[in-house]
Scaffold this active site. Structure first.
Site, PDB file in Angstrom:
ATOM      1  CG  ASP A 239      -2.079   0.956   1.067  1.00  0.00           C
ATOM      2  OD1 ASP A 239      -2.421   1.290  -0.076  1.00  0.00           O
ATOM      3  OD2 ASP A 239      -2.645   1.362   2.094  1.00  0.00           O
TER       4      ASP A 239
ATOM      5  CG  HIS B 215      -4.906  10.574   2.417  1.00  0.00           C
ATOM      6  ND1 HIS B 215      -6.028  10.496   3.221  1.00  0.00           N
ATOM      7  CD2 HIS B 215      -4.042   9.649   2.909  1.00  0.00           C
ATOM      8  CE1 HIS B 215      -5.849   9.562   4.141  1.00  0.00           C
ATOM      9  NE2 HIS B 215      -4.658   9.037   3.980  1.00  0.00           N
TER      10      HIS B 215
ATOM     11  CD  GLU C 268      -6.729   5.199   4.261  1.00  0.00           C
ATOM     12  OE1 GLU C 268      -5.938   4.530   3.583  1.00  0.00           O
ATOM     13  OE2 GLU C 268      -6.381   5.913   5.234  1.00  0.00           O
TER      14      GLU C 268
ATOM     15  CD  GLU D  25      -5.285   3.042  -0.640  1.00  0.00           C
ATOM     16  OE1 GLU D  25      -4.468   2.372  -1.301  1.00  0.00           O
ATOM     17  OE2 GLU D  25      -5.188   3.222   0.593  1.00  0.00           O
TER      18      GLU D  25
ATOM     19  CG  ASP E 149      -5.945   0.919   3.230  1.00  0.00           C
ATOM     20  OD1 ASP E 149      -5.945  -0.152   3.850  1.00  0.00           O
ATOM     21  OD2 ASP E 149      -5.136   1.847   3.459  1.00  0.00           O
TER      22      ASP E 149
ATOM     23  NE  ARG F  31      -9.023   6.632   9.045  1.00  0.00           N
ATOM     24  CZ  ARG F  31      -8.232   6.490   7.986  1.00  0.00           C
ATOM     25  NH1 ARG F  31      -6.954   6.125   8.129  1.00  0.00           N
ATOM     26  NH2 ARG F  31      -8.704   6.699   6.777  1.00  0.00           N
TER      27      ARG F  31
ATOM     28  CD  GLN G  46      -4.081   4.326  10.552  1.00  0.00           C
ATOM     29  OE1 GLN G  46      -5.271   4.253  10.269  1.00  0.00           O
ATOM     30  NE2 GLN G  46      -3.192   4.842   9.728  1.00  0.00           N
TER      31      GLN G  46
ATOM     32  CE  LYS H 112      -4.298   1.988   7.058  1.00  0.00           C
ATOM     33  NZ  LYS H 112      -4.929   2.922   6.110  1.00  0.00           N
TER      34      LYS H 112
ATOM     35  CB  THR I 214      -7.740  -4.746   1.542  1.00  0.00           C
ATOM     36  OG1 THR I 214      -6.922  -4.428   2.662  1.00  0.00           O
ATOM     37  CG2 THR I 214      -7.520  -3.723   0.437  1.00  0.00           C
TER      38      THR I 214
ATOM     39  CD  GLU J 256      -8.209  12.717   3.439  1.00  0.00           C
ATOM     40  OE1 GLU J 256      -8.472  11.550   3.098  1.00  0.00           O
ATOM     41  OE2 GLU J 256      -7.689  13.547   2.695  1.00  0.00           O
TER      42      GLU J 256
END
Lengths: 434, 434
Positions: free
Chosen positions: A134, A141, A206, A208, A240, A244, A247, A260, A264, A381
């Site tokens: 990744d 971002h 996320e 991607e 992804d 949070r 993490q 993570k 996925t 975000e």
């Protein structure tokens, strides 16, 4: 027979606004009612069954070699053949499926070779993924996340030199549609010194782009930037999923891990470099003051032609929206031009130390947010870490994802004079922790 | 027929100081002069050829099932069978190879079933590695590395709660004996603001224990701590080769990447949990003030019996030593008791978020330094980041590894009243950058 001629297919659903017009022809792996998985090509609302088409004698030469390599339930051997085989297969598929095809009758006579996409077909991972990497090359971002920690200096000093990436978990990559079980883990409650254990409370997506590796390299041999794009078999969408709170507590000093690795999601169709060719662009100019890429990452053709103009969309469909028959609500609309590095640069960087890439390896781009609030690729975000909840048309609000929420990614390429192509969906619904 | 009786083998080289006495019986995958790789058991200075022994009718029942699963050049299917199959095979091998075996004549009559280890046998990776995870649970190493950055506060706040780990690169794991090509990459020269590109100048080794996963779990299902040791198929030695200068520049914010992915070396024999049983210990008491593990990591039996007492040795053999016929020089002698978490705790932690583990996945423990200067597991620690070069008996000095340097790991388990067992070697010689 080229894309720019806007040739139509005799399969009606491939014309009009399909993700899969004649000009796309992505490969995937599917099964029907529990059959052994086999390879097919998405065309309109159908799957063109490559195994059946091969048996019917529709391929010869390099195209036949390509189809033979695609059998067996995983495209790795087909990826390994490289560009010439891919192009040969594409040209033959264009012949077979275009409006004027002399073989239409033969194909239609064997109806089983065209299966309705929506009905009984289950889509699988298109390849056996050896290693998954990744990256973190969505610069908007990286700035947005960096700002949450370092408002005055969001990007670390290496960011504009190194295509930042890390190893991900291959065993839990799943095709679109597989549910996302809310993970459990250690988190540090605000203001506390000791962690607690429980379900993730800050579950996020996320947005991607996924990049499939085609031909690999031997360990010890770097792939030169000028050859790097030849090592890419195709592209997909990639979610992804990120916990949070897990993490934040676990990631120092070695990076994200259990936050993570629970799942996925990827879209199951491999959109080829050839289908994307009309949507190539010059790499956007680096802002004044940004360094030039180091020579091993710099190639004139790649700079002029290596970026991809793909519109990327995130939608949210909550349980309440489903009950009220409301449509999914858009959370963001971004573009792959937000990549600070090209896909070829990622390949060159990844292998420059001699790391062996193999057919069927998968790269994620990193979250592809754009500079505007409407272009963000994660709730982290959008809500600034949960500070500003999103208000939804259903009357609900979200800081992070709740059980029952489904996230849907879509993608679209558009250019005047060319058929628009899409990627199909990458969906995943959050289900309660076990 | 148990280990504590010190039963001898009729294979003379298995008695005495062999790494592979009758009590060890590790499985591996080998080939002879280009033959297809097949499974075998190390015994003294020989390999007992399981395929040939199966053909000779030496196995039945669960042991036969285990041998059949071990064929085909990779042990993944054998790993997947779990403990009962492993134990059945072990018991049958003890019968076949012990001093009083009534089958000695039958085995000896077919000499090809006992191949000399040193001669024409090439040893391969024992399994196809799906995912590789590198942990960081050698607490003395974590302290030593932390001190280089944060002298007053070497361990981060999460260290004693979270078994820290990250995903590694599976494609470049190689068996002992494969050369280590010096990687190239970006590094930031001291005092500079812009990186340069070139060969790594701070190449290092890391002394680790490797842990092979046996039975896996479904995605979404955590493996409970009380069952976690059942999911471990065996152990090996692992050298997590590290490019310190590349690492320092690339690793923020997502962890090590190209600084590690150029190669990882492992010893090729899988030492089973059963062979290591006599060398189990209580998990060393946590220092006063350290937190208790969270409940999902806490199991009374694991605390009382889950640690491993394995002596781990690092040796260096330089080109000059080879020329002068000097022996390899010991750089460190440590022990796996320096793991802050047990192997079972690593399994429970890794899967607690629902991450799927699969047979043939590999874990690295992290560098297993001890608290004393003679017990360090990397040059980074021995030389304090290159500040204090090591003086070698050959008259040379080393800050980091030079081309031609060979690093050799060995391991040994010892306990009064039990046969001592070893792991075989994990070797790798540094060769010049390309």
């Amino acid at each position: 027979m080229t894309q720019s001629t806007l040739t139509r297919s005799w399969i009606a659903s491939a014309n009009g606004h399909s993700d899969f017009p004649l000009q796309n022809l992505p490969l995937g792996v599917f099964s029907v009612q529990g059959s052994a998985p086999r390879s097919g090509v998405a065309i309109g609302e159908h799957i063109f069954d490559l195994e059946a088409a091969l048996a019917a004698g529709l391929f010869e030469g390099a195209a036949k070699v390509a189809v033979e390599a695609s059998l067996g339930g995983a495209l790795n051997a087909y990826f390994a053949l490289g560009k010439s085989a891919r192009v040969a297969l594409r040209e033959r598929l264009l012949e077979l499926l275009s409006e004027g095809s002399t073989l239409r009758g033969k194909i239609e006579a064997q109806g089983a070779k065209l299966l309705p996409l929506a009905a009984d077909c289950e889509l699988h991972l298109p390849a056996k993924i050896g290693d998954y990497t990744d990256f973190y090359v969505g610069i908007e971002h990286a700035k947005n996340v960096g700002k949450l920690f370092r408002p005055d200096n969001p990007l670390l000093p290496n960011y504009k030199y190194v295509p930042i990436g890390y190893h991900g978990r291959a065993s839990t990559i799943r095709p679109s549609g597989v549910d996302v079980r809310r993970p459990k883990g250690q988190t540090l409650p605000a203001g506390q010194n000791e962690p607690v254990f429980g379900p993730c409370a800050r579950l996020d997506y996320e947005l991607e782009l996924g990049i499939w590796i085609g031909q690999g390299n031997d360990m010890g041999d770097a792939i030169a930037i000028g050859e790097a794009s030849e090592h890419i078999a195709g592209f997909c969408l990639l979610n992804d999923w990120s916990a949070r709170d897990i993490q934040a507590w676990e990631y120092q000093p070695l990076g994200p891990f259990l936050s993570k690795s629970f799942i996925t999601s990827i879209s199951p169709w491999v959109v080829t470099a050839e289908a994307l060719e009309p949507f190539r662009r010059a790499q956007p100019a680096r802002p004044q003051g940004d360094p030039q890429p180091l020579p091993y990452l710099l190639d004139a053709h790649d700079q002029a032609h290596g970026a991809l103009d793909i519109e990327l969309e995130v939608l949210l469909l909550t349980a309440s929206m489903r009950e009220q028959n409301l449509p999914a609500q858009r959370l963001g609309l971004s573009n792959s031009l937000n990549m600070y590095w090209t896909a070829a640069q990622l390949v060159a960087h990844h292998s420059v130390n001699g790391c062996q890439l193999q057919p069927g390896d998968l790269f994620g781009s990193g979250t592809l947010s754009g500079p505007d609030q409407s272009q963000l690729g994660s709730l982290l975000e959008i809500t600034e870490g949960g500070k500003h909840p999103v208000e939804l048309a259903s009357g609900e609000v979200r800081k992070f994802l709740e059980d029952g929420d489904e996230i849907i990614f879509r993608a679209r390429c558009k250019r005047e004079g060319f058929a628009s192509i899409g990627f199909g969906e990458c969906r995943g619904k959050v289900v309660a922790a076990r």
